[in-house]
Design an enzyme around this catalytic site. Structure first.
Site, PDB file in Angstrom:
ATOM      1  N   ASP A  12       0.810  -1.235   0.000  1.00  0.00           N
ATOM      2  CA  ASP A  12       0.000   0.000   0.000  1.00  0.00           C
ATOM      3  C   ASP A  12       0.836   1.274   0.000  1.00  0.00           C
ATOM      4  OD1 ASP A  12      -2.197  -1.754   0.350  1.00  0.00           O
ATOM      5  OD2 ASP A  12      -1.828  -1.755   2.501  1.00  0.00           O
ATOM      6  N   GLU A  13       2.013   1.240  -0.588  1.00  0.00           N
ATOM      7  CA  GLU A  13       2.911   2.407  -0.551  1.00  0.00           C
ATOM      8  C   GLU A  13       2.523   3.484  -1.557  1.00  0.00           C
ATOM      9  OE1 GLU A  13       3.967  -0.708  -1.101  1.00  0.00           O
ATOM     10  OE2 GLU A  13       5.341  -1.289   0.501  1.00  0.00           O
ATOM     11  N   GLY A  16       0.916   2.101  -7.328  1.00  0.00           N
ATOM     12  CA  GLY A  16       0.030   2.260  -8.485  1.00  0.00           C
ATOM     13  C   GLY A  16       0.259   3.576  -9.200  1.00  0.00           C
ATOM     14  N   HIS A  40      -5.033  -1.488  -6.190  1.00  0.00           N
ATOM     15  CA  HIS A  40      -4.736  -0.073  -6.254  1.00  0.00           C
ATOM     16  C   HIS A  40      -5.837   0.634  -7.015  1.00  0.00           C
ATOM     17  CE1 HIS A  40      -2.504  -1.773  -9.700  1.00  0.00           C
ATOM     18  NE2 HIS A  40      -3.208  -0.864 -10.304  1.00  0.00           N
ATOM     19  N   THR A  41      -6.026   1.881  -6.629  1.00  0.00           N
ATOM     20  CA  THR A  41      -7.105   2.644  -7.222  1.00  0.00           C
ATOM     21  C   THR A  41      -6.511   3.518  -8.306  1.00  0.00           C
ATOM     22  OG1 THR A  41      -7.945   2.724  -4.996  1.00  0.00           O
ATOM     23  CG2 THR A  41      -9.059   4.109  -6.584  1.00  0.00           C
ATOM     24  N   THR A 128      -6.033 -11.551   3.409  1.00  0.00           N
ATOM     25  CA  THR A 128      -7.102 -10.852   2.701  1.00  0.00           C
ATOM     26  C   THR A 128      -8.248 -11.811   2.359  1.00  0.00           C
ATOM     27  OG1 THR A 128      -6.019 -11.312   0.601  1.00  0.00           O
ATOM     28  CG2 THR A 128      -5.469  -9.219   1.654  1.00  0.00           C
ATOM     29  N   GLN A 224       2.227  -5.869  -3.296  1.00  0.00           N
ATOM     30  CA  GLN A 224       2.554  -5.852  -1.847  1.00  0.00           C
ATOM     31  C   GLN A 224       3.886  -5.135  -1.612  1.00  0.00           C
ATOM     32  OE1 GLN A 224       1.593  -9.371  -2.986  1.00  0.00           O
ATOM     33  NE2 GLN A 224      -0.443  -8.554  -2.793  1.00  0.00           N
ATOM     34  N   THR A 239       2.981 -12.429   2.987  1.00  0.00           N
ATOM     35  CA  THR A 239       2.144 -13.043   1.971  1.00  0.00           C
ATOM     36  C   THR A 239       2.898 -14.254   1.413  1.00  0.00           C
ATOM     37  OG1 THR A 239       0.729 -12.597   0.062  1.00  0.00           O
ATOM     38  CG2 THR A 239       2.920 -11.538   0.058  1.00  0.00           C
ATOM     39  N   THR A 300      -8.517  -3.565  -0.834  1.00  0.00           N
ATOM     40  CA  THR A 300      -9.083  -4.889  -1.101  1.00  0.00           C
ATOM     41  C   THR A 300     -10.097  -5.292  -0.035  1.00  0.00           C
ATOM     42  OG1 THR A 300      -7.062  -5.510  -2.231  1.00  0.00           O
ATOM     43  CG2 THR A 300      -8.464  -7.321  -1.522  1.00  0.00           C
ATOM     44  N   THR A 301      -9.803  -5.022   1.227  1.00  0.00           N
ATOM     45  CA  THR A 301     -10.675  -5.525   2.302  1.00  0.00           C
ATOM     46  C   THR A 301     -11.364  -4.414   3.086  1.00  0.00           C
ATOM     47  OG1 THR A 301      -8.801  -5.499   3.814  1.00  0.00           O
ATOM     48  CG2 THR A 301      -9.219  -7.569   2.646  1.00  0.00           C
ATOM     49  N   LEU A 332       3.739  12.584   1.566  1.00  0.00           N
ATOM     50  CA  LEU A 332       4.374  13.544   2.482  1.00  0.00           C
ATOM     51  C   LEU A 332       3.368  14.575   2.980  1.00  0.00           C
ATOM     52  CD1 LEU A 332       7.953  14.091   1.230  1.00  0.00           C
ATOM     53  CD2 LEU A 332       7.271  14.207   3.602  1.00  0.00           C
TER      54      LEU A 332
END
Ligand code: IMP
Length: 427
Positions: A12-13, A16, A40-41, A128, A224, A239, A300-301, A332
């Protein structure tokens, strides 16, 4: 020029967005690990659209999308994503390639993931529930695995599924007292998957060899983050794939020597979903503030993410693990408004100061952070475009982080849009 983008924390950094920016200059975008546990969105016009399996290049019509052998493919999710893109007038016909050797996630994997976690109770991994671990288990176990190539041969697949379902039923009934599955139901679903996905099944290793030979630009998109890497992460709270840049070789068939640049992505703080050690965690007002301001809830969840200070000990480790040549630091802007900010520069373990990431998980679980405390900033960063316009305290934060992690921070994210990235060197 071939490039790999990989997460350096627990996922989740904001990979994407970096992939999306680089995809514009890429001929192929390749996923090489994980499955529909990722998420990712992306923004299409003003619309947000979540992708779990499809490489981020999908929205760029000039880009070929490769789901390589190291990915575990949930066909139901992929078919839905293809449909979602079509609804937005984005066709992937002729430009999506799914490895014939990629393993298939079926309903019994998702069931097993859920049953196993329920049985573990408070010791659960916090997965997940997308069937990822059970599918990779079947891959390693070999005898009960289904690969994309199997969808092409329905008769042989039916026989295979009979054997698998009978095995799974015995297992699930004995271990979890679960109701039996029906082979016909699993098979019927596979037939519908075959109908939708057969045109995309390909020899992606050969495709990538040819792309390299003809000098195409390839972008490898890790899912991930390195701290969730099966071999090198915070085991067992990881994972089931190689989620660091190291996964690129086995996951795609392309050796790392063909990759010219490894971009690691971090957030300006740490987050983690699920169980496991997290030395810099702020289970307090600071963590809560970061969560709300950074919208730290899983794609995702939907689970709230655990939040904490930037851990330079952990990131220095994952920089080295991934052969990272440069770092993109996202979010940031989320840290704005704090009088002081902390960066973890070392751990205290059993009374001793340690400045490397411990291999022993008990040591990590007992590690206390030693922080470098820096002045915070209150300015709104979201409209800044040039690095020289960043407030002095932000520059100090970035410089401290980069000296501790041992890699240059070349991109800075100050908001969700593609335009909200500050480049400290040309991409
Ligand atoms: P699994 O991959 O579903 O088996 O979950 C194993 C661990 O990895 C859990 O802690 C998940 O929360 C975490 N995880 C898996 N995928 C992601 C991701 O894309 N972002 C963040 N955490 C993830």
């Amino acid at each position: 020029m071939n490039c790999c983008v990989a997460g350096l924390q627990w996922g989740d950094e904001g990979k994407g967005k970096v992939v999306d920016i680089l995809a514009e200059k890429s001929d192929l975008v390749v996923r090489f690990n994980g499955g529909a546990n990722a998420g990712h969105t992306i923004l299409i016009g003003d619309q947000r659209f979540a992708l779990h399996l499809m490489p981020s290049g999908a929205v760029r019509t000039g880009c070929q999308c490769v789901i390589a052998n190291g990915v575990v493919v949930d066909p139901a999710v992929l078919i839905e994503e293809i449909g979602g893109l079509k609804d937005r007038n984005i066709s992937i016909d002729g430009r999506l390639f799914i490895s014939e050797n990629a393993h298939v996630v079926l309903d019994y994997h998702k069931l097993e993931d859920r049953l196993r976690e329920e049985a573990l109770g408070k010791n659960k991994i916090g997965t997940t529930a997308r069937g990822i671990g059970p599918c990779y288990c079947d891959k390693v176990g070999r005898s009960y695995a289904v690969r994309m190539a199997d969808l092409r041969n329905p008769e042989a697949l039916k026989e295979k599924l009979r054997k698998i379902v009978s095995y799974k039923n015995k297992l699930f009934s004995a271990l979890y007292n679960a109701d039996p599955l029906r082979t016909e139901e699993v098979y019927e679903k596979c037939l519908s998957y075959r109908q939708a996905l057969e045109p995309f099944i390909a020899n992606t290793t050969q495709l990538l060899f040819e792309a390299i030979q003809s000098g195409k630009n390839i972008l490898f998109e890790g899912a991930q983050g390195a701290l969730l890497d099966l071999d090198h992460g915070t085991f067992p709270y990881v994972t089931s794939s190689n989620a660091s840049a190291l996964g690129l070789g086995p996951g795609s068939g392309v050796p790392a020597c063909h990759v010219h640049s490894f971009i690691g992505v971090v957030k300006a703080y740490m987050t983690r979903v699920g169980s496991g050690p997290f030395p810099a965690e702020q289970d307090n007002e600071i963590g809560q503030r970061i969560r709300e301001k950074g919208h730290e809830y899983g794609t995702t969840t939907g689970r709230p993410r655990r939040c904490g200070w930037f851990d330079a000990v952990a990131v220095a480790y994952t920089v080295r693990l991934g052969g990272i040549t440069e770092v993109a630091m996202m979010h940031l802007d989320t840290l704005a408004g704090l009088d002081e900010v902390n960066i973890c520069r070392a751990y205290r373990i059993r009374g001793r100061e340690v400045n490397f990431f411990p291999g022993n998980q008990d040591d990590l679980a007992s590690a206390e952070c030693i922080y470098e405390t820096l002045p915070g900033w209150h300015e709104d960063l979201s409209k800044i475009q040039r690095p020289e316009d960043l407030p002095a305290n932000v520059i100090r934060y970035i410089q401290t982080a980069e000296s501790l992690i041992g890699a240059p921070i070349t991109m800075i994210g100050v908001g969700p849009k593609r335009s909200q990235v500050i480049y400290r060197k040309p991409v």
